[in-house]
Design a protein around this motif. Structure first.
Motif, PDB file in Angstrom:
ATOM      1  N   THR B  63       0.796  -1.013   0.346  1.00 33.20           N
ATOM      2  CA  THR B  63       0.007  -0.124   0.074  1.00 33.20           C
ATOM      3  C   THR B  63       0.752   1.294   0.117  1.00 33.20           C
ATOM      4  N   PRO B  64       1.279   1.871  -0.989  1.00 31.34           N
ATOM      5  CA  PRO B  64       1.891   3.105  -1.581  1.00 31.34           C
ATOM      6  C   PRO B  64       1.479   4.055  -0.175  1.00 31.34           C
ATOM      7  N   TYR B  65      -0.172   4.483  -0.400  1.00 22.38           N
ATOM      8  CA  TYR B  65      -0.653   5.342   0.260  1.00 22.38           C
ATOM      9  C   TYR B  65      -1.999   5.228   0.288  1.00 22.38           C
ATOM     10  N   ILE B  66      -2.573   5.297   1.331  1.00 23.75           N
ATOM     11  CA  ILE B  66      -3.932   5.287   1.953  1.00 23.75           C
ATOM     12  C   ILE B  66      -3.932   6.367   3.250  1.00 23.75           C
ATOM     13  N   GLN B  67      -5.584   6.599   3.043  1.00 25.80           N
ATOM     14  CA  GLN B  67      -6.358   7.312   3.422  1.00 25.80           C
ATOM     15  C   GLN B  67      -7.344   7.036   3.798  1.00 25.80           C
ATOM     16  N   PHE B  68      -8.104   7.472   5.500  1.00 19.93           N
ATOM     17  CA  PHE B  68      -9.110   6.782   6.263  1.00 19.93           C
ATOM     18  C   PHE B  68     -10.612   8.419   6.453  1.00 19.93           C
ATOM     19  N   ILE B  69     -11.691   8.260   6.087  1.00 18.12           N
ATOM     20  CA  ILE B  69     -12.467   9.312   6.476  1.00 18.12           C
ATOM     21  C   ILE B  69     -13.281   8.367   6.977  1.00 18.12           C
ATOM     22  N   LEU B  70     -13.531   8.324   8.357  1.00 16.66           N
ATOM     23  CA  LEU B  70     -13.800   7.248   9.397  1.00 16.66           C
ATOM     24  C   LEU B  70     -15.736   8.452   9.139  1.00 16.66           C
ATOM     25  N   THR B  71     -16.984   7.818   9.210  1.00 18.41           N
ATOM     26  CA  THR B  71     -17.921   8.761   9.534  1.00 18.41           C
ATOM     27  C   THR B  71     -18.926   7.577  10.010  1.00 18.41           C
ATOM     28  N   ASP B  72     -19.938   8.233  11.033  1.00 18.33           N
ATOM     29  CA  ASP B  72     -20.950   6.756  11.333  1.00 18.33           C
ATOM     30  C   ASP B  72     -20.710   6.213  12.116  1.00 18.33           C
ATOM     31  N   THR B  73     -19.640   6.953  12.983  1.00 14.15           N
ATOM     32  CA  THR B  73     -18.922   6.162  13.527  1.00 14.15           C
ATOM     33  C   THR B  73     -19.391   6.136  15.532  1.00 14.15           C
ATOM     34  N   HIS B  74     -19.276   4.534  15.629  1.00 18.85           N
ATOM     35  CA  HIS B  74     -20.620   4.756  16.706  1.00 18.85           C
ATOM     36  C   HIS B  74     -20.586   3.969  18.315  1.00 18.85           C
ATOM     37  N   VAL B  75     -19.480   3.901  19.320  1.00 16.00           N
ATOM     38  CA  VAL B  75     -18.622   3.295  20.296  1.00 16.00           C
ATOM     39  C   VAL B  75     -19.892   2.496  21.320  1.00 16.00           C
ATOM     40  N   ASN B  76     -20.010   1.690  21.559  1.00  7.47           N
ATOM     41  CA  ASN B  76     -20.483   1.091  22.763  1.00  7.47           C
ATOM     42  C   ASN B  76     -19.582  -0.031  23.285  1.00  7.47           C
ATOM     43  N   VAL B  77     -19.790   0.377  24.563  1.00  6.06           N
ATOM     44  CA  VAL B  77     -18.808  -0.410  26.208  1.00  6.06           C
ATOM     45  C   VAL B  77     -20.327  -0.801  26.677  1.00  6.06           C
ATOM     46  N   ALA B  78     -19.330  -2.541  26.615  1.00  3.52           N
ATOM     47  CA  ALA B  78     -20.238  -2.956  28.093  1.00  3.52           C
ATOM     48  C   ALA B  78     -19.224  -4.051  28.940  1.00  3.52           C
ATOM     49  N   GLY B  79     -18.912  -3.117  29.974  1.00  2.00           N
ATOM     50  CA  GLY B  79     -17.765  -3.774  31.197  1.00  2.00           C
ATOM     51  C   GLY B  79     -16.847  -4.117  30.791  1.00  2.00           C
ATOM     52  N   LEU B  81     -15.142  -5.413  27.939  1.00  2.00           N
ATOM     53  CA  LEU B  81     -15.496  -5.182  26.118  1.00  2.00           C
ATOM     54  C   LEU B  81     -15.871  -4.305  25.153  1.00  2.00           C
ATOM     55  N   ALA B  82     -16.169  -4.057  24.142  1.00  2.00           N
ATOM     56  CA  ALA B  82     -16.169  -2.480  23.868  1.00  2.00           C
ATOM     57  C   ALA B  82     -16.386  -3.036  22.485  1.00  2.00           C
ATOM     58  N   TRP B  83     -17.473  -2.921  21.677  1.00  2.00           N
ATOM     59  CA  TRP B  83     -17.556  -2.509  19.564  1.00  2.00           C
ATOM     60  C   TRP B  83     -17.468  -1.476  19.632  1.00  2.00           C
ATOM     61  N   VAL B  84     -17.150  -1.646  18.405  1.00  2.00           N
ATOM     62  CA  VAL B  84     -16.868   0.213  17.737  1.00  2.00           C
ATOM     63  C   VAL B  84     -17.287  -0.778  15.722  1.00  2.00           C
ATOM     64  N   SER B  85     -18.531   0.592  15.110  1.00  2.00           N
ATOM     65  CA  SER B  85     -18.865   0.156  13.994  1.00  2.00           C
ATOM     66  C   SER B  85     -18.883   1.580  13.045  1.00  2.00           C
ATOM     67  N   LEU B  86     -18.211   1.851  12.131  1.00  2.00           N
ATOM     68  CA  LEU B  86     -18.192   2.880  11.522  1.00  2.00           C
ATOM     69  C   LEU B  86     -18.198   2.336   9.717  1.00  2.00           C
ATOM     70  N   ASN B  87     -17.610   3.489   8.959  1.00  2.00           N
ATOM     71  CA  ASN B  87     -17.446   3.251   7.436  1.00  2.00           C
ATOM     72  C   ASN B  87     -16.395   3.905   7.717  1.00  2.00           C
ATOM     73  N   GLU B  88     -15.629   3.075   6.710  1.00  2.00           N
ATOM     74  CA  GLU B  88     -13.847   3.601   6.144  1.00  2.00           C
ATOM     75  C   GLU B  88     -14.755   3.822   5.323  1.00  2.00           C
ATOM     76  N   ASN B  89     -14.263   5.863   4.972  1.00  2.00           N
ATOM     77  CA  ASN B  89     -14.875   6.039   3.257  1.00  2.00           C
ATOM     78  C   ASN B  89     -12.568   5.680   3.200  1.00  2.00           C
ATOM     79  N   ILE B  90     -11.974   5.096   1.814  1.00  2.00           N
ATOM     80  CA  ILE B  90     -10.399   5.233   2.133  1.00  2.00           C
ATOM     81  C   ILE B  90     -10.813   5.561   0.425  1.00  2.00           C
ATOM     82  N   LEU B  91      -9.249   6.756   0.920  1.00  2.00           N
ATOM     83  CA  LEU B  91      -9.041   7.535  -0.381  1.00  2.00           C
ATOM     84  C   LEU B  91      -7.654   6.341  -0.878  1.00  2.00           C
ATOM     85  N   GLN B  92      -7.560   6.385  -1.595  1.00  2.00           N
ATOM     86  CA  GLN B  92      -5.620   5.631  -2.493  1.00  2.00           C
ATOM     87  C   GLN B  92      -5.750   5.853  -3.551  1.00  2.00           C
TER      88      GLN B  92
END
Lengths: 126, 126
Positions: B63-79, B81-92
């Motif tokens: 990968t010579p170049y990669i850039q992420f624009i992250l959107t719709d990020t949601h963080v959920n924590v339970a004790g 453990l946690a999960w994060v869902s999001l969209n990676e809008n990838i510019l290459q």
């Protein structure tokens, strides 16, 4: 049953409901909350139970037959949260077979493990 | 920092390491255990830190170049453990842009949140 066994049983109920294309059985598997999300192969992530349920309704109506052979299933429990990773080897007949790498997250409340995330991604044929 | 903020910070360090294509920084993000798994878009799931690390090494070299624009990020924590869902809008660059629906799972030990699962799936262009 150990927590791992309870999670594995909940995971199996998910695939049973999917194979039966039974929306009531699928609803019984899920945590019907705002944090429920589903990512079907190739789809954007859908957030909240209403959208999740709508997607299952659409998929079930468009799926005359589906069978899962589940392999490489791993269950991990940490407190009230658990995740299961596995391969869905999907039989749909007539050359439409495929493999999906799935990650299923379950949350526990009073011993009842409910799915909060299903994320399936297509595995490219090698 | 709240647990949600700590998880969001760990999630950001993951994408910073990915953009920098820095294997040491990526290793510092992960729980280096047998339960660590990664599912890159189109790939089968790789299990265990050795395979996870090997995949990052291969991807960074290719990968010579990669850039992420992250959107719709949601963080959920339970004790712990946690999960994060999001969209990676990838510019290459040069028409290679894409969108990936990602699910990142983190586990906490002594206040240190480490990634245990990264699952990215390609979103079909609509």
């Amino acid at each position: 049953m150990s927590p791992e066994q309870s999670v594995a049983a909940a995971n199996q109920r998910f695939y049973d409901a999917f194979e039966a294309r039974d929306l009531d059985a699928m609803a019984a598997v899920w945590e019907r909350s705002d944090r429920a999300t589903v990512t079907h192969p190739g789809w954007p992530t859908l957030r909240g139970w209403a959208k999740v349920a709508g997607s299952w309704d659409a998929i079930f109506k468009g799926t005359p037959y589906i069978q899962f052979i589940l392999t490489d299933t791993h269950v991990n429990v940490a407190g009230d949260l658990a995740w299961v990773s596995l391969n869905e080897n999907i039989l749909q007949g007539e050359g439409a077979d495929s493999t999906v790498a799935a990650l299923n997250v379950f949350a526990q409340r009073e011993g009842d493990w409910r799915m909060v995330v299903h994320h399936g991604s297509p595995v490219a044929a090698s």
